[in-house]
Design an enzyme around this catalytic site. Structure first.
Site, PDB file in Angstrom:
ATOM      1  N   CYS A  42      34.588  54.845  19.395  1.00  0.00           N
ATOM      2  CA  CYS A  42      35.995  55.211  19.244  1.00  0.00           C
ATOM      3  C   CYS A  42      36.869  54.302  20.103  1.00  0.00           C
ATOM      4  O   CYS A  42      36.418  53.686  21.053  1.00  0.00           O
ATOM      5  CB  CYS A  42      36.269  56.664  19.608  1.00  0.00           C
ATOM      6  SG  CYS A  42      35.399  57.877  18.612  1.00  0.00           S
ATOM      7  N   ARG A  88      33.669  48.289  19.222  1.00  0.00           N
ATOM      8  CA  ARG A  88      33.119  49.531  19.757  1.00  0.00           C
ATOM      9  C   ARG A  88      32.413  50.359  18.693  1.00  0.00           C
ATOM     10  O   ARG A  88      31.658  51.260  19.014  1.00  0.00           O
ATOM     11  CB  ARG A  88      34.244  50.369  20.392  1.00  0.00           C
ATOM     12  CG  ARG A  88      34.890  49.703  21.579  1.00  0.00           C
ATOM     13  CD  ARG A  88      36.134  50.427  22.026  1.00  0.00           C
ATOM     14  NE  ARG A  88      35.826  51.722  22.627  1.00  0.00           N
ATOM     15  CZ  ARG A  88      35.634  51.920  23.924  1.00  0.00           C
ATOM     16  NH1 ARG A  88      35.702  50.898  24.762  1.00  0.00           N
ATOM     17  NH2 ARG A  88      35.397  53.116  24.405  1.00  0.00           N
ATOM     18  N   TRP A 101      34.745  57.137  15.505  1.00  0.00           N
ATOM     19  CA  TRP A 101      33.301  57.156  15.243  1.00  0.00           C
ATOM     20  C   TRP A 101      32.929  58.622  15.089  1.00  0.00           C
ATOM     21  O   TRP A 101      33.044  59.406  16.018  1.00  0.00           O
ATOM     22  CB  TRP A 101      32.542  56.510  16.398  1.00  0.00           C
ATOM     23  CG  TRP A 101      31.097  56.226  16.134  1.00  0.00           C
ATOM     24  CD1 TRP A 101      30.574  55.146  15.495  1.00  0.00           C
ATOM     25  CD2 TRP A 101      29.977  57.026  16.537  1.00  0.00           C
ATOM     26  NE1 TRP A 101      29.203  55.214  15.475  1.00  0.00           N
ATOM     27  CE2 TRP A 101      28.804  56.353  16.101  1.00  0.00           C
ATOM     28  CE3 TRP A 101      29.841  58.238  17.216  1.00  0.00           C
ATOM     29  CZ2 TRP A 101      27.520  56.861  16.325  1.00  0.00           C
ATOM     30  CZ3 TRP A 101      28.574  58.748  17.441  1.00  0.00           C
ATOM     31  CH2 TRP A 101      27.434  58.062  16.995  1.00  0.00           C
ATOM     32  N   ASN A 106      38.947  60.367  22.214  1.00  0.00           N
ATOM     33  CA  ASN A 106      37.562  59.920  22.320  1.00  0.00           C
ATOM     34  C   ASN A 106      36.770  60.982  23.066  1.00  0.00           C
ATOM     35  O   ASN A 106      37.258  61.532  24.057  1.00  0.00           O
ATOM     36  CB  ASN A 106      37.454  58.610  23.109  1.00  0.00           C
ATOM     37  CG  ASN A 106      38.099  57.448  22.412  1.00  0.00           C
ATOM     38  OD1 ASN A 106      38.505  57.538  21.257  1.00  0.00           O
ATOM     39  ND2 ASN A 106      38.207  56.332  23.119  1.00  0.00           N
ATOM     40  N   GLY A 107      35.539  61.239  22.622  1.00  0.00           N
ATOM     41  CA  GLY A 107      34.693  62.201  23.312  1.00  0.00           C
ATOM     42  C   GLY A 107      34.312  63.373  22.435  1.00  0.00           C
ATOM     43  O   GLY A 107      34.504  63.349  21.212  1.00  0.00           O
ATOM     44  N   GLU A 115      12.725  44.621  22.902  1.00  0.00           N
ATOM     45  CA  GLU A 115      14.098  44.165  22.702  1.00  0.00           C
ATOM     46  C   GLU A 115      14.225  43.384  21.392  1.00  0.00           C
ATOM     47  O   GLU A 115      15.209  43.528  20.663  1.00  0.00           O
ATOM     48  CB  GLU A 115      14.536  43.312  23.889  1.00  0.00           C
ATOM     49  CG  GLU A 115      15.930  42.734  23.791  1.00  0.00           C
ATOM     50  CD  GLU A 115      17.040  43.769  23.748  1.00  0.00           C
ATOM     51  OE1 GLU A 115      18.185  43.384  23.444  1.00  0.00           O
ATOM     52  OE2 GLU A 115      16.772  44.968  24.008  1.00  0.00           O
ATOM     53  N   LYS A 146      16.691  44.442  18.285  1.00  0.00           N
ATOM     54  CA  LYS A 146      17.705  43.565  17.698  1.00  0.00           C
ATOM     55  C   LYS A 146      17.535  43.462  16.186  1.00  0.00           C
ATOM     56  O   LYS A 146      18.506  43.500  15.434  1.00  0.00           O
ATOM     57  CB  LYS A 146      17.629  42.169  18.330  1.00  0.00           C
ATOM     58  CG  LYS A 146      18.134  42.100  19.731  1.00  0.00           C
ATOM     59  CD  LYS A 146      19.628  42.336  19.789  1.00  0.00           C
ATOM     60  CE  LYS A 146      20.038  42.883  21.140  1.00  0.00           C
ATOM     61  NZ  LYS A 146      19.726  44.274  21.388  1.00  0.00           N
ATOM     62  N   GLU A 171      18.586  46.753  14.516  1.00  0.00           N
ATOM     63  CA  GLU A 171      20.013  47.041  14.686  1.00  0.00           C
ATOM     64  C   GLU A 171      20.876  46.340  13.646  1.00  0.00           C
ATOM     65  O   GLU A 171      21.801  46.944  13.093  1.00  0.00           O
ATOM     66  CB  GLU A 171      20.483  46.595  16.078  1.00  0.00           C
ATOM     67  CG  GLU A 171      20.217  47.551  17.202  1.00  0.00           C
ATOM     68  CD  GLU A 171      20.781  47.041  18.508  1.00  0.00           C
ATOM     69  OE1 GLU A 171      21.491  47.809  19.183  1.00  0.00           O
ATOM     70  OE2 GLU A 171      20.535  45.873  18.866  1.00  0.00           O
ATOM     71  N   HIS A 205      -5.281  50.711  18.597  1.00  0.00           N
ATOM     72  CA  HIS A 205      -5.176  52.158  18.785  1.00  0.00           C
ATOM     73  C   HIS A 205      -4.183  52.786  17.817  1.00  0.00           C
ATOM     74  O   HIS A 205      -3.632  53.856  18.100  1.00  0.00           O
ATOM     75  CB  HIS A 205      -4.784  52.472  20.236  1.00  0.00           C
ATOM     76  CG  HIS A 205      -5.822  52.094  21.235  1.00  0.00           C
ATOM     77  ND1 HIS A 205      -6.968  52.827  21.435  1.00  0.00           N
ATOM     78  CD2 HIS A 205      -5.903  51.032  22.069  1.00  0.00           C
ATOM     79  CE1 HIS A 205      -7.715  52.249  22.359  1.00  0.00           C
ATOM     80  NE2 HIS A 205      -7.081  51.149  22.766  1.00  0.00           N
ATOM     81  N   LYS A 212      29.388  50.241  20.236  1.00  0.00           N
ATOM     82  CA  LYS A 212      29.110  49.379  21.384  1.00  0.00           C
ATOM     83  C   LYS A 212      29.017  50.180  22.664  1.00  0.00           C
ATOM     84  O   LYS A 212      28.092  50.032  23.442  1.00  0.00           O
ATOM     85  CB  LYS A 212      30.208  48.322  21.499  1.00  0.00           C
ATOM     86  CG  LYS A 212      30.002  47.331  22.640  1.00  0.00           C
ATOM     87  CD  LYS A 212      28.793  46.467  22.388  1.00  0.00           C
ATOM     88  CE  LYS A 212      28.625  45.404  23.441  1.00  0.00           C
ATOM     89  NZ  LYS A 212      27.390  44.633  23.239  1.00  0.00           N
TER      90      LYS A 212
END
Length: 609
Positions: free
Chosen positions: A2, A27, A74, A98-99, A481, A485, A488, A504, A604
């Site tokens: 947001c 964001r 968002w 926001n929140g 990582e 990526k 994402e 395993h 973000k």
């Protein structure tokens, strides 16, 4: 997650608000809107989708006004659509938020019982209704907001206007960032400095529970007790150029190629050929670190992976026990805190809700102290920590972190060297590790030269639905990582495993349709890794191996590629080997046609749980 922009000015603010929202697109969001006080009434425009969709509606029927608020949403409460988009209006009050308000259902039920009708599913509209109700009873906008926020449970940053008080915006924050931009004959509110750099570089960072009232001529902040307080005005170091793409196709590509400079900036004036310089963690930092008997590293996402790399480093070189945990898990369990344990919070934004809450919880648990590793100097995490080390990555717009990760590794490398030196690491080894860290920027620069080859290799992955990443030792977090990526931004399902775990379970997935990407620097675990790769080959799996130039890989893969590179040494290899993983994910995503900088469903800065 947001974004808020608000303005009280002596010029039309809608174009400024729209430009601010565009600066906040990184964001993550699913709808956008703005509201302007125009001739004693609130004019509003909202749209599902990108800011440009809302901007098109505004330009088709523009409206002037010197006071306004704007938002990118968002979705939390209610699906992404126009009705749920902000700003929300109730009884002449418009509000952006926001929140998450945790007690909104109870408040909404009480309001509906008193005759209020809602047009959205959001918790935000509930706040607008409460403020409107207080103003009807005779309160000013400032007093109404101040009284309502005390009833709210959860996290919020809000900006509010009322048609009965033109020229005035009231904001408040708890658990979500909000700052003031101070101009000449105009003042602003925003979620971060990037939203305001187009109009001012003078910033006031609001503290928890602050309420602020802005007009075009004045800014007044009120503390938790409702009394006026003074908050320092800072000059932001951001520039307009820093948040533009320049010659690059995407922000993510730009930020990948900014890594040598960002890492060099992070190391500058903090390390010399003789070692780590004194007091880089703040006043008293060296003395506190000398007392450390163990570390708890808390982070989320990419920052968590950086913490996992640091665990290998610190335990090997400083011989201190390290526990690394995702913040959202840590804060809801009773962690055992041995005497002398340092709490380390890693966050790109410094406003990550779970990390910030975990650090606040750490105060209750009796740690030796807190250290923040962060990219935003005035963020909540930094302000509340005992010690801090800034990563100097500069603005990172792409949702998928790149330079944040490598600069965090540079900062954690400094921490590792300081702890190791204090605990008697052999002088020759300390000198070698110091030299490696000083060469990290140049080694990342060399790794970037692999881009043309990686563009070719990315074509092998564009039609795949799954990928497996393998690494051993400190390269296991690098594999994690790399998988993060790829998933994402390309939406290819990817998982990472310690290579020794292959037999395993994950080996059952390996066939000719499952590409396996392996990180293979030269070192004591290389022979073990080669055995794991032979298991993949034997089952027809296609291998893509990033191998140290000095590493013997026993010939070429029967199905796949070995890409040679220079890891720069065992200490910095995790940072260097990360770079081709970033490039691979980026170019696969480009070929698949996804929204690289703003991948679906992601934000973000995650400022809610």
């Amino acid at each position: 997650m947001c974004g808020i922009v608000a303005a009280a000015a002596q010029r039309d603010v809608a174009p400024l608000l729209i430009a601010g929202l565009k600066a906040l697109e990184y964001r993550g969001y699913d709808s956008a809107g703005l509201a302007v006080l125009n001739g004693g009434e609130i004019r509003r425009v909202r749209a599902k989708g990108k800011v440009r969709e809302m901007e098109g509606l505004y330009r088709a029927d523009p409206f002037p006004g010197g006071t306004g608020i704007a938002h990118t949403r968002w979705a939390t409460h209610g699906v992404p659509n126009t009705a749920n988009a902000h700003p929300h209006v109730q009884g002449g009050v418009a509000l952006v938020h926001n929140g998450i308000i945790e007690n909104y259902a109870t408040l909404r039920g009480e309001l509906e019982a008193r005759g209020h009708v809602f047009t959205s599913e959001t918790d935000t509209e509930v706040m607008a209704a409460l403020i409107s109700e207080r103003m009807v009873s005779g309160k000013s906008l400032l007093d109404a907001v101040s009284s309502v926020v005390h009833e709210l449970e959860g996290a919020y940053a809000i900006a509010v206007v009322s048609d009965s008080e033109p020229g005035r915006v009231v904001g408040a924050r708890r658990g979500a960032p909000l700052l003031v931009g101070v101009g000449i004959g105009e003042n602003f509110l925003g979620s971060d400095a990037q939203a305001l750099i187009q109009v001012t570089n003078k910033i006031i960072y609001l503290e928890e529970h602050d309420v602020v009232e802005i007009t075009r001529d004045q800014v007044q902040v009120y503390g938790h007790d409702g009394k006026p307080v003074e908050r320092a005005v800072h000059e932001s170091e951001l520039s307009k150029d820093a948040v533009e793409r320049g010659e690059y196709r995407h922000y993510m590509q730009k930020e990948i190629f900014e890594q040598p400079r960002a890492v060099a900036d992070t190391l500058e004036a903090r390390i010399s050929p003789n070692g780590v310089l004194p007091n880089i963690f703040g006043v008293g930092g060296d003395e506190l670190l000398a007392k450390v008997k163990g570390l708890h590293i808390i982070a989320c996402g990419t920052s968590y992976h950086a913490g996992l790399v640091a665990k290998y480093w610190i335990e090997e070189y400083a011989r201190l026990p390290v526990n690394v945990e995702v913040a959202s898990e840590y804060r809801y369990r009773e962690a055992v805190v041995p005497d002398g344990t340092l709490f380390v919070a890693i966050s790109q934004s410094g406003e990550t809700a779970d990390t910030l809450a975990a650090m606040r919880e750490s105060r209750r648990r009796g740690y030796l102290g807190t250290l923040a590793i962060c990219n935003v100097p005035e963020s909540s995490v930094v302000r509340e920590a005992d010690l801090k080390l800034m990563t100097r990555a500069g603005p990172e717009i792409g949702v998928a972190s790149t330079k944040a990760f490598t600069t965090q590794l540079a900062a954690l490398g400094l921490l590792t060297l300081q702890l190791a030196h204090q605990r008697g690491l052999d002088g020759a080894r300390y000198a070698d590790l110091t030299a490696q860290l000083l060469h990290m920027p140049s080694m990342i620069e060399k790794a970037l030269e692999l881009e043309p080859r990686i563009i070719e290799l990315s074509e092998r992955l564009i039609h795949r639905q799954h990928a497996l990443f393998l690494g051993r030792g400190a390269q296991h977090p690098v594999a994690m990582e790399g998988a993060l990526k790829l998933k994402e931004i390309s939406y290819i399902h990817a998982e990472a495993y310690a290579a020794g775990e292959l037999k395993h379970g994950p080996l059952a997935l390996v066939d000719e349709d499952m590409p396996v990407i392996a990180v293979a620097p030269n070192g004591p675990l290389l022979d073990k890794l080669k055995s794991n790769l032979q298991e993949v080959r034997a089952r027809g799996g296609e291998l893509l191996v990033f191998a140290d130039g000095e590493a013997s890989m026993d010939g070429n893969a029967s199905r796949g590629v070995i890409l040679r590179m220079d890891g720069g040494g065992d200490f910095i290899a995790p940072a260097v080997f990360t770079v081709p993983m970033q490039l691979l994910a980026y170019h696969v995503a480009v070929l698949r046609g996804t929204d690289v900088d703003q991948p679906r469903n992601l934000a973000k800065s995650v400022t809610v749980e």
